[in-house]
Design a protein around this motif. Structure first.
Motif, PDB file in Angstrom:
ATOM      1  N   VAL A 411       0.764  -1.223  -0.088  1.00  0.00           N
ATOM      2  CA  VAL A 411       0.036   0.147  -0.186  1.00  0.00           C
ATOM      3  C   VAL A 411       0.846   1.121   0.037  1.00  0.00           C
ATOM      4  O   VAL A 411       0.676   2.183  -0.860  1.00  0.00           O
ATOM      5  N   ALA A 412       1.964   1.266   0.911  1.00  0.00           N
ATOM      6  CA  ALA A 412       2.802   2.454   0.923  1.00  0.00           C
ATOM      7  C   ALA A 412       3.679   2.442  -0.502  1.00  0.00           C
ATOM      8  O   ALA A 412       3.859   3.667  -0.851  1.00  0.00           O
ATOM      9  N   ARG A 413       3.967   1.334  -1.236  1.00  0.00           N
ATOM     10  CA  ARG A 413       4.466   1.384  -2.339  1.00  0.00           C
ATOM     11  C   ARG A 413       3.673   2.302  -3.244  1.00  0.00           C
ATOM     12  O   ARG A 413       4.059   3.021  -4.397  1.00  0.00           O
ATOM     13  N   LEU A 414       2.280   2.027  -3.586  1.00  0.00           N
ATOM     14  CA  LEU A 414       1.551   2.806  -4.488  1.00  0.00           C
ATOM     15  C   LEU A 414       1.512   4.533  -4.054  1.00  0.00           C
ATOM     16  O   LEU A 414       1.582   4.981  -5.052  1.00  0.00           O
ATOM     17  N   ALA A 431      -4.830  -6.550   0.586  1.00  0.00           N
ATOM     18  CA  ALA A 431      -3.535  -6.757   0.075  1.00  0.00           C
ATOM     19  C   ALA A 431      -2.932  -8.193   0.620  1.00  0.00           C
ATOM     20  O   ALA A 431      -3.483  -8.270   1.902  1.00  0.00           O
ATOM     21  N   LEU A 432      -2.627  -8.903  -0.283  1.00  0.00           N
ATOM     22  CA  LEU A 432      -1.860 -10.143   0.043  1.00  0.00           C
ATOM     23  C   LEU A 432      -0.213 -10.076  -0.141  1.00  0.00           C
ATOM     24  O   LEU A 432      -0.025  -9.589  -1.132  1.00  0.00           O
ATOM     25  N   SER A 433       0.397 -10.517   0.895  1.00  0.00           N
ATOM     26  CA  SER A 433       1.837 -10.904   0.592  1.00  0.00           C
ATOM     27  C   SER A 433       2.178 -12.401   0.960  1.00  0.00           C
ATOM     28  O   SER A 433       1.603 -12.792   1.980  1.00  0.00           O
ATOM     29  N   GLN A 434       2.871 -12.918   0.186  1.00  0.00           N
ATOM     30  CA  GLN A 434       3.148 -14.125   0.325  1.00  0.00           C
ATOM     31  C   GLN A 434       4.800 -14.506   0.029  1.00  0.00           C
ATOM     32  O   GLN A 434       5.498 -14.012  -0.788  1.00  0.00           O
ATOM     33  N   ARG A 435       5.118 -15.619   0.697  1.00  0.00           N
ATOM     34  CA  ARG A 435       6.204 -16.548   0.211  1.00  0.00           C
ATOM     35  C   ARG A 435       5.994 -17.987  -0.041  1.00  0.00           C
ATOM     36  O   ARG A 435       5.078 -18.497   0.524  1.00  0.00           O
ATOM     37  N   LEU A 436       6.822 -18.739  -0.649  1.00  0.00           N
ATOM     38  CA  LEU A 436       6.911 -20.013  -1.146  1.00  0.00           C
ATOM     39  C   LEU A 436       7.967 -20.743   0.080  1.00  0.00           C
ATOM     40  O   LEU A 436       9.103 -20.345  -0.336  1.00  0.00           O
ATOM     41  N   ASP A 490     -10.019  -2.762   6.560  1.00  0.00           N
ATOM     42  CA  ASP A 490     -11.410  -1.940   7.022  1.00  0.00           C
ATOM     43  C   ASP A 490     -11.466  -0.377   7.107  1.00  0.00           C
ATOM     44  O   ASP A 490     -10.630   0.190   6.700  1.00  0.00           O
ATOM     45  N   ALA A 491     -12.373   0.157   7.815  1.00  0.00           N
ATOM     46  CA  ALA A 491     -12.744   1.488   7.839  1.00  0.00           C
ATOM     47  C   ALA A 491     -11.436   2.229   8.669  1.00  0.00           C
ATOM     48  O   ALA A 491     -10.821   3.133   8.044  1.00  0.00           O
ATOM     49  N   GLY A 492     -11.027   1.408   9.665  1.00  0.00           N
ATOM     50  CA  GLY A 492      -9.776   2.237  10.276  1.00  0.00           C
ATOM     51  C   GLY A 492      -8.575   2.218   9.349  1.00  0.00           C
ATOM     52  O   GLY A 492      -7.876   3.334   9.685  1.00  0.00           O
ATOM     53  N   PHE A 493      -7.984   1.191   8.711  1.00  0.00           N
ATOM     54  CA  PHE A 493      -7.055   1.143   7.888  1.00  0.00           C
ATOM     55  C   PHE A 493      -7.182   2.108   6.667  1.00  0.00           C
ATOM     56  O   PHE A 493      -6.205   2.803   6.567  1.00  0.00           O
ATOM     57  N   CYS A 494      -8.327   2.139   6.180  1.00  0.00           N
ATOM     58  CA  CYS A 494      -8.591   3.157   5.193  1.00  0.00           C
ATOM     59  C   CYS A 494      -8.296   4.397   5.470  1.00  0.00           C
ATOM     60  O   CYS A 494      -7.694   5.391   4.752  1.00  0.00           O
ATOM     61  N   ARG A 495      -8.653   4.951   6.923  1.00  0.00           N
ATOM     62  CA  ARG A 495      -8.756   6.096   7.191  1.00  0.00           C
ATOM     63  C   ARG A 495      -7.152   6.516   7.468  1.00  0.00           C
ATOM     64  O   ARG A 495      -6.809   7.641   7.185  1.00  0.00           O
ATOM     65  N   ALA A 496      -6.292   5.538   7.694  1.00  0.00           N
ATOM     66  CA  ALA A 496      -5.137   5.809   8.098  1.00  0.00           C
ATOM     67  C   ALA A 496      -4.127   6.213   6.706  1.00  0.00           C
ATOM     68  O   ALA A 496      -3.325   7.043   6.464  1.00  0.00           O
ATOM     69  N   VAL A 497      -4.608   5.455   5.848  1.00  0.00           N
ATOM     70  CA  VAL A 497      -4.094   5.337   4.243  1.00  0.00           C
ATOM     71  C   VAL A 497      -4.589   7.124   3.965  1.00  0.00           C
ATOM     72  O   VAL A 497      -3.659   7.818   3.316  1.00  0.00           O
ATOM     73  N   ALA A 498      -5.947   7.593   3.856  1.00  0.00           N
ATOM     74  CA  ALA A 498      -6.492   8.830   3.340  1.00  0.00           C
ATOM     75  C   ALA A 498      -5.697   9.895   4.178  1.00  0.00           C
ATOM     76  O   ALA A 498      -5.615  11.012   3.847  1.00  0.00           O
ATOM     77  N   GLU A 499      -5.211   9.447   5.280  1.00  0.00           N
ATOM     78  CA  GLU A 499      -4.513  10.836   6.348  1.00  0.00           C
ATOM     79  C   GLU A 499      -3.052  10.662   6.117  1.00  0.00           C
ATOM     80  O   GLU A 499      -2.518  11.493   6.515  1.00  0.00           O
ATOM     81  N   GLY A 500      -2.805   9.996   5.229  1.00  0.00           N
ATOM     82  CA  GLY A 500      -1.200  10.015   4.738  1.00  0.00           C
ATOM     83  C   GLY A 500      -0.343   9.222   5.700  1.00  0.00           C
ATOM     84  O   GLY A 500       0.947   9.781   5.934  1.00  0.00           O
ATOM     85  N   ALA A 501      -0.686   8.351   6.570  1.00  0.00           N
ATOM     86  CA  ALA A 501       0.008   7.770   7.484  1.00  0.00           C
ATOM     87  C   ALA A 501       1.397   7.164   6.682  1.00  0.00           C
ATOM     88  O   ALA A 501       1.271   6.374   5.559  1.00  0.00           O
ATOM     89  N   GLY A 502       2.623   6.771   7.388  1.00  0.00           N
ATOM     90  CA  GLY A 502       3.785   6.218   6.850  1.00  0.00           C
ATOM     91  C   GLY A 502       3.464   4.846   7.057  1.00  0.00           C
ATOM     92  O   GLY A 502       2.543   4.240   7.950  1.00  0.00           O
ATOM     93  N   PRO A 503       4.690   4.071   6.782  1.00  0.00           N
ATOM     94  CA  PRO A 503       4.569   2.388   7.091  1.00  0.00           C
ATOM     95  C   PRO A 503       4.350   2.050   8.448  1.00  0.00           C
ATOM     96  O   PRO A 503       3.514   1.304   8.763  1.00  0.00           O
ATOM     97  N   ASP A 504       4.787   2.798   9.420  1.00  0.00           N
ATOM     98  CA  ASP A 504       4.639   2.293  10.896  1.00  0.00           C
ATOM     99  C   ASP A 504       3.186   2.562  11.269  1.00  0.00           C
ATOM    100  O   ASP A 504       2.672   1.777  11.895  1.00  0.00           O
ATOM    101  N   GLY A 505       2.725   3.859  10.762  1.00  0.00           N
ATOM    102  CA  GLY A 505       1.271   3.916  11.391  1.00  0.00           C
ATOM    103  C   GLY A 505       0.328   3.032  10.489  1.00  0.00           C
ATOM    104  O   GLY A 505      -0.655   2.607  10.979  1.00  0.00           O
ATOM    105  N   LEU A 506       0.541   2.733   9.326  1.00  0.00           N
ATOM    106  CA  LEU A 506      -0.212   1.741   8.499  1.00  0.00           C
ATOM    107  C   LEU A 506      -0.073   0.294   9.281  1.00  0.00           C
ATOM    108  O   LEU A 506      -1.149  -0.133   9.218  1.00  0.00           O
ATOM    109  N   ARG A 507       0.858  -0.047   9.611  1.00  0.00           N
ATOM    110  CA  ARG A 507       1.015  -1.234  10.228  1.00  0.00           C
ATOM    111  C   ARG A 507       0.158  -1.335  11.485  1.00  0.00           C
ATOM    112  O   ARG A 507      -0.482  -2.329  11.717  1.00  0.00           O
ATOM    113  N   ALA A 508       0.242  -0.418  12.281  1.00  0.00           N
ATOM    114  CA  ALA A 508      -0.425  -0.083  13.717  1.00  0.00           C
ATOM    115  C   ALA A 508      -1.831  -0.265  13.212  1.00  0.00           C
ATOM    116  O   ALA A 508      -2.754  -0.931  14.075  1.00  0.00           O
TER     117      ALA A 508
END
Length: 544
Positions: A411-414, A431-436, A490-508
């Motif tokens: 998300v931060a990459r976009l 968003a999904l992240s995976q390893r094999l 969810d709504a809380g995560f999307c609100r953090a994205v809209a507010e321009g939170a950095g990687p740490d804020g998005l992870r929280a």
């Protein structure tokens, strides 16, 4: 076109396109046309010799009792090899053995140098070369390619082949071995004194066999012909694809040719459609993750990201997601680089950077084709990212991959690519992240030491490998399984994205909604005995 090629085309052994490729290769390599044909594997040597002998009204020489004549010393060895000509003695008396009896210049030059016209007979490329090199002429069942003879083990393997040309049979055997072992890639690596063939099995390279270095050129030439590449070009990398039949089922190969210090190397990506997962349940994802992805794929619009490094199975997951939306009521369009599998019911478009047809340009055109679902093979620049977000805003479901280390990071990459945070917040659905990670063989897994600090978290299901198991050939592993983290926006995560939170804020914000990262998901699979702790650490690049 040379006379020999015209004869072979007339005999139905070649088409004009293949003949043209062979002629270009022969000119570039400074070799006889028939030698180039033998190296390419386009025509079996015995068929070629027989057709040319019939066309010229000459006898086809056998291999028994034939020896190089002392008259050969009157001719330059380079001339003899260049024109595939050998003065011989045998049961029928002295003769001039030629692989290309239409080479009138070679015949005339030999007559002048020898001071006599010897009867001309036709032999295979392999037979003439063997005589000139002091080797016993090969039998028809084991004729070596023009580039050199195989060693004893190779000859034994090639004798029982389904086709007559060693380069063809060797490539078929290599692809069959790769499919049997579940390999994702085949590596042809030329070295100073050998050709090393390696397979990538469960993410790790293993040596399959080593061959004499002379076989490298024949194998690469065969690959170029199959993949419709330029056989005469040896200085530049080339990429293509081809299809082979393995035990009655088609296997697609993505071919990449690379010039190296000791010749051209090649890597073949094995795209075995029969082994491809058709739905999310077959991927091996944890039920909670698979269920969450299925719900995201059922949404009418929005953006779903799949992240991970190269080789982590992102495209496979996207294809499985497409299987969830193919219900016959929605138009699905993919933009890929390259298209790995053809999907019935899906409109697939391949990127072509050579003509400026990139992801962003294709997406702009695709939106005018009234799609319901879009799959973007890779979001790698700002224009593609913004176009994908705009498509999601206008009522499309967009599935896309991003090179990022984790779901939150994707998300931060976009945002880093220039997507406005408030726009991204309005369309992001998950968003999904995976390893094999290599799976422990279920037949031979045993207890494996786990760090003391983690024992309470993984319980006593700590496993290690035991050698000698026939089910996994002693490797201790059988296939790979995805370890994945799923972020549902969810709504809380999307609100953090809209507010321009950095990687740490998005992870929280993600963790506040119950998000479990790759490490937590991986430890759960360690506890279940699916993967070993050491393998998990190696895949995630993290220790205790």
């Amino acid at each position: 076109m040379s006379t020999a090629l015209r004869r072979l085309v007339a005999a139905g052994l070649l088409d004009e396109t293949a003949a043209g490729r062979a002629e270009r290769l022969a000119v570039a390599a400074g070799e006889a046309t028939v030698a180039a044909l033998a190296r390419l594997g386009l025509v079996a040597e015995e068929d070629m010799a027989g057709a040319l002998a019939r066309a010229e009204g000459l006898d086809l020489a056998g291999t028994d009792g034939i020896a190089l004549s002392p008259l050969a010393r009157r001719l330059s060895p380079a001339f003899l090899e260049r024109h595939l000509l050998a003065p011989v003695e045998g049961p029928g008396g002295p003769a001039l053995l030629l692989a290309d009896p239409t080479d009138s210049f070679a015949r005339a030059a030999a007559a002048r140098s020898l001071g006599q016209d010897l009867p001309v007979r036709v032999g295979t490329v392999g037979a003439v070369l063997a005589l000139l090199r002091g080797e016993a002429p090969p039998s028809a069942a084991a004729a070596p390619p023009a580039g050199g003879a195989a060693d004893g083990e190779d000859a034994a393997r090639l004798r029982d082949g389904r086709r007559e040309e060693p380069a063809i049979r060797l490539l078929d055997e290599l692809v069959e071995a790769a499919v049997d072992r579940g390999a994702s890639d085949i590596h042809l690596e030329p070295e100073r004194d050998r050709l090393c063939l390696r397979l990538r099995v469960d993410g790790q390279l293993v040596t399959h066999r080593s061959l004499l270095p002379d076989l490298a050129a024949a194998l690469v030439a065969r690959l170029k012909v199959l993949a419709r590449l330029d056989v005469a070009e040896r200085r530049m990398p080339q990429d293509g694809r081809c299809r082979l039949a393995v035990r009655g089922r088609p296997v697609d190969l993505r071919v990449s040719i690379l010039p190296t210090l000791f010749g051209e190397g090649a890597v073949l990506r094995v795209l075995d459609k029969a082994a491809q997962a058709r739905d999310l349940g077959a991927l091996g994802l944890p039920p909670a993750v698979a269920g969450g992805l299925g719900r995201l794929a059922g949404l009418p619009h929005g953006l779903v990201l799949v992240a991970g490094p190269t080789g982590s199975g992102k495209t496979t997951t996207l294809y499985a997601l497409l299987g969830q939306v193919l219900d016959g009521t929605r138009k699905v369009v993919t933009v890929e680089d390259p298209v790995e599998f053809d999907l019935p019911g899906v409109t697939q478009v391949q990127v072509n950077h050579g003509i400026g047809l990139d992801f962003a340009r294709i997406l702009r055109s695709v939106l005018r084709h009234d799609p319901d679902v879009l799959m973007v093979g890779e979001v790698r620049d700002g224009e593609t990212a913004r176009t994908a977000v705009q498509a999601a805003l206008t009522g499309h479901l967009v599935l896309a991959t991003v090179h990022a280390n984790g779901a939150v990071e994707s998300v931060a990459r976009l945002v880093d690519m220039g997507v406005e945070p408030y726009l991204l917040a309005g369309v992001l659905r998950g968003a999904l992240s995976q390893r094999l990670v290599r799976k422990l063989c279920p037949h031979c897994r045993q207890r494996e030491p786990v760090p003391a600090a983690l024992r309470d978290r993984v319980g006593m299901a700590d496993w290690y490998r035991q050698g000698g198991c026939p089910a996994c050939h002693g490797r201790g592993h059988a296939g790979r399984v995805p370890v994945a983290e799923l972020l549902v926006a969810d709504a809380g995560f999307c609100r953090a994205v809209a507010e321009g939170a950095g990687p740490d804020g998005l992870r929280a914000a993600a963790e506040a909604s119950g998000f479990r990262d790759l490490r937590e998901e991986g430890l759960a699979q360690v506890a279940a005995g699916t993967v070993g702790y050491a393998e998990l650490v190696a895949a995630l690049g993290a220790g205790d």
